[in-house]
Design a protein around this motif. Structure first.
Motif, PDB file in Angstrom:
ATOM      1  N   GLU A  99     -22.713  40.859  20.916  1.00 23.10           N
ATOM      2  CA  GLU A  99     -21.397  41.237  21.441  1.00 23.10           C
ATOM      3  C   GLU A  99     -21.326  40.987  22.950  1.00 23.10           C
ATOM      4  N   ALA A 100     -22.378  41.396  23.655  1.00 20.28           N
ATOM      5  CA  ALA A 100     -22.404  41.229  25.114  1.00 20.28           C
ATOM      6  C   ALA A 100     -22.462  39.752  25.493  1.00 20.28           C
ATOM      7  N   GLY A 101     -23.261  38.975  24.766  1.00 18.18           N
ATOM      8  CA  GLY A 101     -23.391  37.549  25.055  1.00 18.18           C
ATOM      9  C   GLY A 101     -22.094  36.794  24.856  1.00 18.18           C
ATOM     10  N   LEU A 102     -21.376  37.126  23.791  1.00 16.26           N
ATOM     11  CA  LEU A 102     -20.096  36.467  23.514  1.00 16.26           C
ATOM     12  C   LEU A 102     -19.024  36.903  24.511  1.00 16.26           C
ATOM     13  N   LYS A 103     -19.085  38.144  24.932  1.00 14.27           N
ATOM     14  CA  LYS A 103     -18.071  38.674  25.859  1.00 14.27           C
ATOM     15  C   LYS A 103     -18.117  37.971  27.211  1.00 14.27           C
ATOM     16  N   LYS A 104     -19.327  37.679  27.716  1.00 15.16           N
ATOM     17  CA  LYS A 104     -19.449  37.093  29.050  1.00 15.16           C
ATOM     18  C   LYS A 104     -19.467  35.564  29.034  1.00 15.16           C
ATOM     19  N   ALA A 105     -19.485  34.967  27.856  1.00  9.36           N
ATOM     20  CA  ALA A 105     -19.658  33.514  27.743  1.00  9.36           C
ATOM     21  C   ALA A 105     -18.459  32.728  28.268  1.00  9.36           C
ATOM     22  N   ASP A 106     -18.758  31.650  28.970  1.00 11.46           N
ATOM     23  CA  ASP A 106     -17.733  30.679  29.360  1.00 11.46           C
ATOM     24  C   ASP A 106     -17.579  29.620  28.276  1.00 11.46           C
ATOM     25  N   VAL A 107     -18.685  29.329  27.600  1.00 13.13           N
ATOM     26  CA  VAL A 107     -18.716  28.340  26.524  1.00 13.13           C
ATOM     27  C   VAL A 107     -19.438  28.941  25.322  1.00 13.13           C
ATOM     28  N   ILE A 108     -18.870  28.720  24.142  1.00 12.34           N
ATOM     29  CA  ILE A 108     -19.472  29.210  22.895  1.00 12.34           C
ATOM     30  C   ILE A 108     -19.531  28.064  21.898  1.00 12.34           C
ATOM     31  N   THR A 109     -20.662  27.896  21.242  1.00 10.84           N
ATOM     32  CA  THR A 109     -20.740  26.954  20.127  1.00 10.84           C
ATOM     33  C   THR A 109     -21.007  27.750  18.853  1.00 10.84           C
ATOM     34  N   ILE A 110     -20.455  27.277  17.753  1.00  9.76           N
ATOM     35  CA  ILE A 110     -20.645  27.939  16.462  1.00  9.76           C
ATOM     36  C   ILE A 110     -21.004  26.890  15.408  1.00  9.76           C
ATOM     37  N   THR A 111     -22.080  27.130  14.682  1.00 10.37           N
ATOM     38  CA  THR A 111     -22.391  26.319  13.502  1.00 10.37           C
ATOM     39  C   THR A 111     -22.215  27.222  12.295  1.00 10.37           C
ATOM     40  N   VAL A 112     -21.331  26.837  11.408  1.00  9.11           N
ATOM     41  CA  VAL A 112     -20.993  27.693  10.271  1.00  9.11           C
ATOM     42  C   VAL A 112     -20.485  26.823   9.125  1.00  9.11           C
ATOM     43  N   VAL A 161     -16.730  24.417  17.573  1.00  5.30           N
ATOM     44  CA  VAL A 161     -17.242  24.651  16.222  1.00  5.30           C
ATOM     45  C   VAL A 161     -17.767  23.326  15.665  1.00  5.30           C
ATOM     46  N   VAL A 162     -19.040  23.322  15.330  1.00  9.82           N
ATOM     47  CA  VAL A 162     -19.688  22.103  14.828  1.00  9.82           C
ATOM     48  C   VAL A 162     -19.506  22.005  13.316  1.00  9.82           C
ATOM     49  N   GLY A 163     -19.082  20.841  12.850  1.00 13.23           N
ATOM     50  CA  GLY A 163     -18.890  20.642  11.424  1.00 13.23           C
ATOM     51  C   GLY A 163     -20.203  20.583  10.657  1.00 13.23           C
ATOM     52  N   ILE A 164     -20.106  20.469   9.330  1.00 14.94           N
ATOM     53  CA  ILE A 164     -21.297  20.352   8.501  1.00 14.94           C
ATOM     54  C   ILE A 164     -21.459  18.898   8.064  1.00 14.94           C
ATOM     55  N   TYR A 165     -22.621  18.570   7.505  1.00 12.02           N
ATOM     56  CA  TYR A 165     -22.910  17.198   7.103  1.00 12.02           C
ATOM     57  C   TYR A 165     -23.531  17.200   5.706  1.00 12.02           C
ATOM     58  N   SER A 207      -8.957  22.974  10.305  1.00  7.57           N
ATOM     59  CA  SER A 207      -7.625  23.569  10.242  1.00  7.57           C
ATOM     60  C   SER A 207      -7.579  24.913  10.964  1.00  7.57           C
ATOM     61  N   VAL A 208      -8.617  25.721  10.780  1.00  7.05           N
ATOM     62  CA  VAL A 208      -8.687  27.014  11.458  1.00  7.05           C
ATOM     63  C   VAL A 208      -8.835  26.816  12.963  1.00  7.05           C
ATOM     64  N   VAL A 209      -9.733  25.924  13.343  1.00 11.53           N
ATOM     65  CA  VAL A 209      -9.998  25.675  14.768  1.00 11.53           C
ATOM     66  C   VAL A 209      -8.738  25.171  15.476  1.00 11.53           C
ATOM     67  N   ALA A 210      -7.986  24.325  14.796  1.00 14.10           N
ATOM     68  CA  ALA A 210      -6.773  23.750  15.390  1.00 14.10           C
ATOM     69  C   ALA A 210      -5.712  24.811  15.681  1.00 14.10           C
ATOM     70  N   SER A 211      -5.777  25.927  14.979  1.00 20.01           N
ATOM     71  CA  SER A 211      -4.780  26.985  15.173  1.00 20.01           C
ATOM     72  C   SER A 211      -5.176  27.945  16.308  1.00 20.01           C
ATOM     73  N   GLU A 212      -6.354  27.731  16.891  1.00 15.94           N
ATOM     74  CA  GLU A 212      -6.845  28.607  17.947  1.00 15.94           C
ATOM     75  C   GLU A 212      -6.730  27.936  19.315  1.00 15.94           C
ATOM     76  N   LYS A 213      -6.560  28.746  20.346  1.00 15.89           N
ATOM     77  CA  LYS A 213      -6.502  28.227  21.712  1.00 15.89           C
ATOM     78  C   LYS A 213      -7.913  28.027  22.262  1.00 15.89           C
ATOM     79  N   ASN A 214      -8.061  27.007  23.091  1.00 18.15           N
ATOM     80  CA  ASN A 214      -9.354  26.694  23.711  1.00 18.15           C
ATOM     81  C   ASN A 214     -10.468  26.572  22.677  1.00 18.15           C
ATOM     82  N   ALA A 215     -10.140  26.001  21.537  1.00 15.92           N
ATOM     83  CA  ALA A 215     -11.123  25.826  20.465  1.00 15.92           C
ATOM     84  C   ALA A 215     -11.110  24.369  20.017  1.00 15.92           C
ATOM     85  N   TYR A 216     -12.298  23.837  19.718  1.00 16.52           N
ATOM     86  CA  TYR A 216     -12.426  22.410  19.426  1.00 16.52           C
ATOM     87  C   TYR A 216     -13.415  22.191  18.284  1.00 16.52           C
TER      88      TYR A 216
END
Length: 282
Positions: A110-123, A176-180, A206-215
């Motif tokens: 929670e603390a790491g995500l709160k202060k982050a300037d950049v976040i990557t997610i693999t899911v 958000v990194v896609g899967i392969y 589709s989800v990422v496109a609906s969010e701000k500052n998300a790629y």
């Protein structure tokens, strides 16, 4: 002896006199070095939090340093006037539901995500595997439609992940990194997997496109055919290709220990893809 001492003293005085004149004529270099130190001290610290599954943890990375995460951090550090402070919150085997559970129950995340300037997610990868495991009895007849409803439920969970992050951190850039498809070269006959992977990536995008500052960062086309982009045997050879030869096909971007996770080269390609997306947006 006295004469020699006087000559030596005169020589030393002459040297000191010359150095004194040089110091007066030429400016000291100290100010330049002080300026460089000041520049280093004013460098911005970029906080980076990596959230996700085994691709974030770095399974298959021979160095054991965390897969693409430190590589991406290093690219940021080398290319921008920033000092990157990163935290890796990856855990192998996590589905989207488990990632959400960890990020809402562990204070460090929670603390790491709160202060982050950049976040990557693999899911997403483990969510697909979960559907396969739940339908193992009919694996031979499994088709893309069997993944439709699970994909919709998955989208809701990804939205919850975003919503939770945004409550405390509305401005961070999230990649958000896609899967392969790791089975493409080894099992070319399982054509449904490529369709499933494409559809699942579309659901995530589709989800990422609906969010701000998300790629969304696609990686399937970069990894599933291997380093030289070769086709599966059935596409490059005749239909009479022996079964034994098919067994020799390996994706050279995957870890030889499981032929599923990326190896070091695969993780470098992932890091470069994420960095290219970051560079485009910044």
């Amino acid at each position: 002896m006295k004469k020699r001492l006087l000559e030596l003293a005169g020589f030393v005085l002459a040297i000191l006199l010359i150095f004194g004149i040089l110091l007066l004529v030429f400016p000291a270099a100290k100010s330049e070095f002080r300026g460089q130190k000041a520049t280093q001290k004013t460098e911005k610290t970029l906080n980076y939090a990596a959230l996700g599954d085994s691709l974030t943890e770095g399974v298959g990375d021979a160095t054991g340093e965390g897969g693409f995460v430190p590589l991406f951090a290093k690219q940021l550090d080398n290319s921008y006037n920033v000092t990157v402070d990163y935290e890796n919150f990856g855990k192998a085997g996590d589905t989207s539901a488990q990632i959400y559970a960890r990020m809402t129950s562990q204070k460090k995340i929670e603390a790491g995500l709160k202060k982050a300037d950049v976040i990557t997610i693999t899911v997403g990868g483990n969510d697909v595997l979960k559907v396969i495991r739940e339908n193992i009895s009919k694996i031979s007849t499994l088709n893309a439609k069997d993944f439709t409803q699970p994909a919709k439920a998955y989208q809701k969970r990804v939205r919850k992940i975003f919503s939770t992050i945004r409550k405390e951190n509305p401005n961070a850039q999230i990649y958000v990194v896609g899967i392969y498809n790791p089975f493409y070269l080894n099992f070319p006959n399982i054509k449904v997997m490529q369709t499933v992977i494409d559809n699942w990536n579309t659901a995530t995008k589709s989800v990422v496109a609906s969010e701000k500052n998300a790629y969304f960062v696609p990686i399937n086309d970069l990894l599933y055919k291997g380093l030289d982009g070769k086709q599966a045997i059935e596409e490059s050879s005749s239909s009479t290709t022996s079964e034994s030869s098919t067994d020799t096909v390996q994706n050279d971007l995957l870890y030889t220990g499981d032929h599923f996770h990326p190896n070091n080269i695969g993780y470098q390609i992932m890091a470069s893809a994420v960095f290219a997306s970051y560079k485009k947006e910044n």
